[in-house]
Design a protein around this motif. Structure first.
Motif, mmCIF file in Angstrom:
data_model
loop_
_atom_site.group_PDB
_atom_site.id
_atom_site.type_symbol
_atom_site.label_atom_id
_atom_site.label_comp_id
_atom_site.label_asym_id
_atom_site.label_seq_id
_atom_site.Cartn_x
_atom_site.Cartn_y
_atom_site.Cartn_z
ATOM 1 N N PHE A 1 0.769 -1.102 0.017
ATOM 2 C CA PHE A 1 0.014 0.156 -0.215
ATOM 3 C C PHE A 1 0.817 1.258 0.030
ATOM 4 O O PHE A 1 1.939 1.234 0.550
ATOM 5 N N PRO B 1 -1.615 7.224 2.720
ATOM 6 C CA PRO B 1 -2.237 8.448 1.946
ATOM 7 C C PRO B 1 -1.654 9.590 2.117
ATOM 8 O O PRO B 1 -0.555 9.852 3.072
ATOM 9 N N PRO C 1 -10.924 6.800 -2.980
ATOM 10 C CA PRO C 1 -9.806 7.192 -1.841
ATOM 11 C C PRO C 1 -10.294 7.846 -0.772
ATOM 12 O O PRO C 1 -9.713 7.790 0.209
ATOM 13 N N THR D 1 -8.114 0.144 -9.490
ATOM 14 C CA THR D 1 -7.321 0.532 -8.499
ATOM 15 C C THR D 1 -8.101 0.567 -7.140
ATOM 16 O O THR D 1 -9.450 1.216 -7.386
ATOM 17 N N TYR E 1 -8.466 1.129 -2.705
ATOM 18 C CA TYR E 1 -8.035 1.829 -1.649
ATOM 19 C C TYR E 1 -8.576 1.161 -0.354
ATOM 20 O O TYR E 1 -9.640 0.642 -0.445
ATOM 21 N N TRP E 2 -7.544 1.140 0.780
ATOM 22 C CA TRP E 2 -8.040 0.656 2.120
ATOM 23 C C TRP E 2 -7.945 1.783 2.946
ATOM 24 O O TRP E 2 -6.842 2.226 3.239
ATOM 25 N N GLY F 1 -8.198 5.048 2.149
ATOM 26 C CA GLY F 1 -7.395 6.048 1.645
ATOM 27 C C GLY F 1 -6.182 5.490 1.363
ATOM 28 O O GLY F 1 -5.327 6.250 0.637
ATOM 29 N N GLU G 1 -3.718 3.499 -1.027
ATOM 30 C CA GLU G 1 -3.665 2.874 -2.344
ATOM 31 C C GLU G 1 -2.972 1.590 -2.336
ATOM 32 O O GLU G 1 -1.955 1.264 -1.984
#
Length: 463
Positions: free
Chosen positions: A29, A32, A159, A394, A396-397, A399, A401
């Motif tokens: 990841f 953010p 995001p 794509t 996001y977790w 916020g 990536e």
């Protein structure tokens, strides 16, 4: 206490210290933009607040774990989240190679059968303002498709979305489990009674399919038959230590090669692996005259089944044409074999596909794991190569990536290397898992995969 499916039970029965039977996933990841200096530490503390664990990840073998537990599931009703969820950090400079070394060590340890069969490790200190997660779950609980569905359910394409619970957390709307041993037996017997007529038809149909596939394999010089794979340095007894290597390739590169030849994306993956293995085995003066054979799992999961758990997979044997020096000829041969096999499987029910897998690969594989069998019979196949479809967009977790998602799988006795690939957001993410002792310099295969793809591009793509 639900009854365990036979396919799930097999992964518990076959487990030992030398043969861990869990699958894993490494996710990378990017933090953010507003992440503070203690972002990962804060994330870890927040994760520990999610104490309501989904039912699938409460499963553990029933007591005693080494006998009854291989036939029945029970729920771990007192999950120790601080045991299952862990925080680790890489030493400076936090290179990807250091991350892979950590995952290699984590993947070689057994899951505790007295607890729910999963672990989650949050990993800080990765260079490039990144962090990682490594998740492992026993293969008796999920197969690769179910694992990807679990991952997909913890992510968002937006995001800005926050508050997404981690993979183990119970989702809203889940129904509590009721019933025990008697209900599990009743359901099993009722389902079995209803399934008898269909099962008779399935048995009758699979015999004909097996005969037809065997006939085609004979015409291809027997390379697709059980016990016909050549013996190599990969087909030896293994230890419990693991080594893991991973890298990504743009899907468009593979797709362009496939379109030029009329082959599928999976055919190109198999051809890349064939070329890489040719180079690797030749480097060790172990390249056989006959073609290597891969066991290629195929999903028979019902549409919409998602992460319901259990194993819904069949298996086919595919000669990799590794005895051919011409890379295009290898790809064409692989495409022909897989096309014929898919045509045969298209007329079978999911149960028949699984039964065919048992006759072609699983039962012979069980024979291969018997002590001393490698000195008596030829390998069933040389390695597993699996391709699991993943998210196309794509993700996001909360916020962060997701920039890479790499499967970490299972080497088996006499099959010391496993190659599993998953697609994600325009990339093909390769995860190579090998026995630490039997597959030296595993990371070199990554370079050979690139050379194999570049070789195909040079031959089939017009400037």
């Amino acid at each position: 206490m639900p009854v365990m499916l036979p396919a799930d039970s097999m992964f518990l029965i076959g487990e030992s210290r030398e043969h861990p039977m869990h699958v894993g996933g490494l996710q990378l990841f990017k933090k953010p933009a507003d992440a503070g200096p203690d972002y990962v530490g804060e994330l870890f503390r927040e994760l520990l607040t999610h104490t309501d664990v989904r039912k699938l990840l409460r499963r553990r073998p029933a007591d005693p774990v080494s006998s009854l537990g291989q036939l029945w599931w029970t729920d771990d009703r007192d999950i120790d989240l601080e045991y299952h969820v862990r925080l680790s950090a890489l030493p400076q400079p936090g290179k990807v190679r250091q991350l892979l070394e950590l995952v290699s060590r984590l993947h070689g340890t057994l899951l505790d059968r007295h607890r729910a069969l999963w672990e989650f490790t949050l990993i800080d200190g990765l260079e490039g303002d990144r962090f990682a997660t490594y998740t492992k779950v026993h293969h008796s609980v999920v197969d690769g498709v179910a694992a990807m569905a679990l991952l997909d359910g913890t992510m968002s394409t937006d995001p800005d979305v926050r508050g997404i619970p981690p993979v183990w957390a119970k989702r809203p709307g889940g129904r509590p489990s009721t019933g025990g041993v008697s209900q599990g037996i009743t359901e099993l017997l009722t389902t079995a009674a209803k399934a008898v007529p269909a099962a008779v038809r399935d048995v009758a149909g699979v015999a004909g399919a097996a005969t037809r596939l065997a006939g085609k394999a004979v015409r291809r010089d027997s390379a697709g038959l059980p016990f016909q794979a050549p013996a190599t340095m990969l087909n030896v007894p293994i230890t419990g230590g693991r080594r893991f290597a991973a890298d990504s390739w743009p899907i468009e590169r593979l797709r362009a090669v496939g379109q030029a030849v009329g082959a599928t994306l999976n055919d190109v993956v198999l051809a890349m692996c064939s070329g890489a293995l040719r180079r690797y085995l030749a480097e060790h003066q172990q390249l056989p005259d006959r073609s290597l054979v891969a066991a290629v799992p195929v999903s028979v999961r019902a549409e919409g089944a998602g992460a319901a758990g259990g194993n819904s997979i069949g298996m086919v044997l595919c000669p990799l044409a590794s005895d051919l020096a011409d890379p295009v000829a290898r790809l064409v041969s692989i495409n022909r074999t897989m096309t014929e096999t898919k045509q045969e499987l298209s007329g079978l029910s999911p149960v028949q596909v699984q039964m065919l897998a048992a006759t072609q690969a699983l039962v012979p594989m069980l024979i291969n794991v018997l002590p001393g069998s490698s000195h008596v019979v030829a390998p069933t196949f040389n390695l597993f190569i699996s391709n699991v479809p993943g998210p196309r967009r794509t993700l996001y977790w909360n916020g962060a990536e997701l920039v890479g998602s790499y499967p970490v799988s299972i080497p088996f006795e006499n099959q010391a290397l496993n190659i599993t690939v998953t697609s994600y957001a325009g990339s093909m993410d390769f995860g190579l898992t090998g026995c630490r002792r039997s597959v030296p310099h595993l990371q070199r295969l990554l370079g050979y995969l690139e050379e194999s793809l570049a070789e195909l591009e040079k031959e089939v793509l017009v400037d």
